[in-house]
Design a protein around this motif. Structure first.
Motif, short mmCIF file in Angstrom:
data_model
loop_
_atom_site.label_atom_id
_atom_site.label_comp_id
_atom_site.label_asym_id
_atom_site.label_seq_id
_atom_site.Cartn_x
_atom_site.Cartn_y
_atom_site.Cartn_z
N SER A 37 -34.60 -4.41 -17.43
CA SER A 37 -35.02 -3.80 -18.58
C SER A 37 -34.80 -2.19 -18.47
O SER A 37 -34.63 -1.71 -17.44
N THR A 39 -35.83 1.13 -18.50
CA THR A 39 -37.14 1.80 -18.41
C THR A 39 -36.55 3.08 -18.84
O THR A 39 -36.02 3.79 -17.66
N ASP A 43 -41.09 4.92 -23.43
CA ASP A 43 -40.80 3.53 -23.83
C ASP A 43 -41.33 3.26 -25.20
O ASP A 43 -42.54 3.25 -25.37
N PRO A 46 -44.33 -0.05 -25.20
CA PRO A 46 -45.03 -0.21 -23.80
C PRO A 46 -46.11 -1.41 -23.86
O PRO A 46 -46.40 -1.62 -22.65
N ASP A 50 -41.05 -6.51 -19.62
CA ASP A 50 -39.68 -6.34 -19.70
C ASP A 50 -39.26 -8.07 -19.72
O ASP A 50 -40.05 -8.73 -19.20
N LYS A 54 -38.36 -8.22 -25.22
CA LYS A 54 -38.43 -6.92 -25.59
C LYS A 54 -36.87 -6.53 -25.70
O LYS A 54 -36.45 -5.57 -26.49
#
Lengths: 354, 354
Positions: A37, A39, A43, A46, A50, A54
């Protein structure tokens, strides 16, 4: 607000029981995501874990807003549509608008002594839980017409707002404004921040949803597409123009109706669509038929602990409220639509969760 | 583009003649304005002469956007609706969409040999001007259904765009995109610059107007409310979701239908509304019923030299296309609506005028 609400709470407990009794024995299917993911410092999602769901959202926005990408989507074509019940907020044990209808029957009962002996009203007025549990779609329709028509459009808005101010979800004991899914609120905001116009496209009543959608979703009335009654323009005693609500369904915004009404209201295909039931199939198909990049997502309710679990897709308990069939699940897999596992993809479901 | 367009031009000359023959003998009623106009550095309405109509617009915007004014209108309630034909562009000698229908009949005639002997098609195919002049509303409806249905929604958009690319107004010999009233374009922009959301609310076909409204008015498809056919969601051979246009009217967006559909699409009363015929009465009434400040305006076509002259209000020639009755004129005066005299209030009608 009203003493009858307490009565209704009791009645609703029976429905709550009926619809959710089987939802505690859930076979949770943990999925693992091999995708790394992204990061980043801030984000935009939130409340999402992940994973592929998403990532699908992030990828879609990145692709369609990047001018150098062949799948770039012009700002005027950035349309995202969201089903409401079960997609953006809780629909179990029964749709909030059905609860509203029942509350209205209790409220209006003194003006309708005949309801004491006439079904389906009798069941509500006398608190006959067994009879309520057997309500057919036709019964619900009769109740809806009796409680949603015969007043002006403006008056109906006031009635809904009054109800809305005090109504609470029977299981979570929270106002409905707090029964919204935080991950979906984040997706809506993220899409809007990237030039998407967000719409609610609901099988529920357009006028009902419009009374609170700005507050709850940040979506104005003109971006709510829903089932709609016929209205008739006429005049009040003062000669002022008013709209009366007629007991006749003009738009049945469910299934094929969602695609038809999206075209009626917006005039183009959405580029992103979110749903959770059979009634959302055509909306997602119509979205994918736009060509180029598109995003189709279905919420699978597989979390009885934090919310509810029902399908019957994926071995989940069956339900009459928000059916997600195995056939729809299979279509999603075949067409590249993303199924969101509430249990695995959502870190947090409600804003008030600790 | 198509040789048949030439044929239609000939046919249309007859209609042009029929509808506008009486419009040259016009009793122009000059109005004088005692109100001083605010001549500021950057006039937002340069095509308007100083006078009560221009002043009404300036006053309305000033009042409703001034937070200290008790009649201030919150940004989310700033809705302005515009009728199209005769209000934002030319509707004489006949509505542009009717011309489109006739052109389509000529275009499709080879696939319909039976039209050579079947009225009302026969009149168009054979160029029978006398018969065309006698077309009833029912005839026009039959022609509309034959030319507007049986294809997908997407295909219809392409057909209209192709027509639009070459169609010209029979008298002015200009593309329809140039038949728009410059003063109304200025009002739309002025309102948008002050936080108003502008809508077209037309008796014409919603899908028809949506194909060009962004280009002509700067108004996106989702802000076009019009008469609408029923569509049916189905699948093409490739299994893709499509919308077929059915020969059934879903929304008749005229008269009371305008108020009803504004509510259906927007969910609230407009604060400003512009029209020019009987079919706009209810829209203006519904706007005024919003309470607080509101603006209601009606265009009176009293300028046969620069455009057309018809009523029969105010002693102008009668017409079947865009009737403005004396009763509507009287209602306007009684209710404080503003009648715009095209002759006196508009310094310039078309952008291309010298």
């Amino acid at each position: 607000m009203k003493p009858r609400v307490a009565l209704l709470s009791t009645l609703l407990c029976s429905l709550l029981f009926i619809f959710s009794a089987s939802s505690t024995s859930l076979a949770a299917n943990a999925t693992t995501s091999g995708q790394p993911s992204a990061t980043v410092a801030a984000d935009p999602l939130p409340s999402w874990n992940d994973g592929p769901a998403k990532q699908a959202i992030l990828d879609f926005v990145k692709t369609t807003t990047d001018k150098s990408n062949p799948k770039f989507v012009a700002p005027e074509d950035r349309i995202a549509t969201f089903d409401q019940d079960g997609t953006t907020w809780v629909e179990q044990p029964i749709y909030s608008q059905v609860l509203f209808s029942f509350d209205r029957v209790a409220e209006l009962a003194p003006q309708h002594p005949e309801w004491k002996t006439t079904m389906p009203f009798k069941a509500i007025v006398t608190g006959d839980k067994a009879a309520m549990a057997k309500f057919t779609t036709k019964d619900i329709e009769v109740i809806a017409m009796a409680t949603h028509t015969g007043m002006t459009a403006d008056a109906f808005q006031t009635i809904v707002k009054d109800w809305w101010a005090t109504a609470k979800h029977p299981r979570f004991d929270k106002p409905y404004s707090q029964m919204v899914y935080q991950p979906m609120i984040e997706v809506m905001k993220y899409l809007r921040d990237n030039g998407y116009k967000t719409y609610i496209v609901t099988g529920g009543g357009q006028d009902f949803v419009r009374t609170y959608a700005q507050q709850v979703y940040g979506i104005p009335p003109e971006q709510i597409i829903g089932s709609a009654l016929d209205t008739q323009y006429t005049y009040n005693k003062e000669g002022q123009g008013i709209l009366m609500r007629n007991p006749k369904l003009l738009l049945n915004n469910n299934g094929a109706g969602k695609a038809e009404d999206i075209y009626l209201f917006i005039g183009k295909h959405p580029k992103a669509a979110f749903g959770n039931t059979e009634g959302d199939r055509e909306m997602l198909e119509y979205t994918q038929a736009s060509g180029g990049a598109s995003l189709e997502m279905l919420v699978l309710h597989d979390d009885a602990t934090r919310e509810y679990a029902y399908g019957p897709a994926h071995g989940l308990p069956d339900t009459k409220v928000g059916t997600f069939s195995q056939a729809l699940y299979d279509e999603a897999k075949a067409k590249g639509w993303t199924v969101i596992s509430m249990k695995n993809d959502w870190k947090q479901i409600f804003a008030w969760e600790k």
